[in-house]
Design an enzyme around this catalytic site. Sequence first.
Site, PDB file in Angstrom:
ATOM      1  N   LYS A  13       0.452  -1.256  -0.092  1.00  0.00           N
ATOM      2  CA  LYS A  13      -0.223  -0.325   0.079  1.00  0.00           C
ATOM      3  C   LYS A  13       0.422   1.145  -0.016  1.00  0.00           C
ATOM      4  CE  LYS A  13      -1.756  -1.237   3.844  1.00  0.00           C
ATOM      5  NZ  LYS A  13      -1.700  -2.271   4.254  1.00  0.00           N
ATOM      6  N   THR A  33      -0.165   9.793  10.746  1.00  0.00           N
ATOM      7  CA  THR A  33      -0.544  10.320  11.823  1.00  0.00           C
ATOM      8  C   THR A  33      -0.812   8.880  12.994  1.00  0.00           C
ATOM      9  OG1 THR A  33      -1.896   7.784  10.539  1.00  0.00           O
ATOM     10  CG2 THR A  33      -2.561   9.702   9.780  1.00  0.00           C
ATOM     11  N   HIS A  48       9.727   3.441   7.386  1.00  0.00           N
ATOM     12  CA  HIS A  48       9.015   4.416   6.293  1.00  0.00           C
ATOM     13  C   HIS A  48       9.404   5.784   5.779  1.00  0.00           C
ATOM     14  CE1 HIS A  48       5.344   2.519   5.706  1.00  0.00           C
ATOM     15  NE2 HIS A  48       5.779   1.887   6.376  1.00  0.00           N
ATOM     16  N   ARG A  52      11.337   7.899   1.133  1.00  0.00           N
ATOM     17  CA  ARG A  52      10.976   9.023   0.620  1.00  0.00           C
ATOM     18  C   ARG A  52      11.742   9.632   0.255  1.00  0.00           C
ATOM     19  NH1 ARG A  52       7.598   8.549   4.679  1.00  0.00           N
ATOM     20  NH2 ARG A  52       7.934  10.326   5.813  1.00  0.00           N
TER      21      ARG A  52
END
Length: 167
Positions: A13, A33, A48, A52
Amino acid sequence: MIYYITGGERSGKSSYAQKLAEELANNPYYLATSRIWDKDFQKRVDRHVSDRDERWTTLEEEKQLSKIIPENSVVVIDCITLWLTNFYVDTKYDVQKSLCLAKDEIHKLKKINATLIIISNEIGMGIHSEHESGRKFTELQGWTNQEIARIADKAFFMVSGLPIQLK
């Protein structure tokens, strides 16, 4: 425009959402979040972040997502499951109150002039929790996912790294 991406844990995802955001914008935003619950979870967050590059701007917000999303931006919201957990814990495991708060915020998101890529988990397809709070959270997650899918312009289900377009 709202894109909704759902699937199981480690289904691809986040990678799919990130690639989509990079196709849509030169400088996308990542809206985290989650609360950091323990060291293991911190490792997951760090992984994560390392996925990026410098094009990305990270935003953090535990509940009031609509208040920090920039106008005319492309934002990956990762993820609804952790966002819902914040409501669920803060309401002392009250499913109806959590659902009401979540739906209110979801409808605020729909009004923002931005492209949102919302990631969630399909947790109701696995083993049923032996704990009442876990079973109630699965219901909360399912109802919230249905609401997001309803308002989304496009929806995808991820399986083994492959997107299946639902809507």
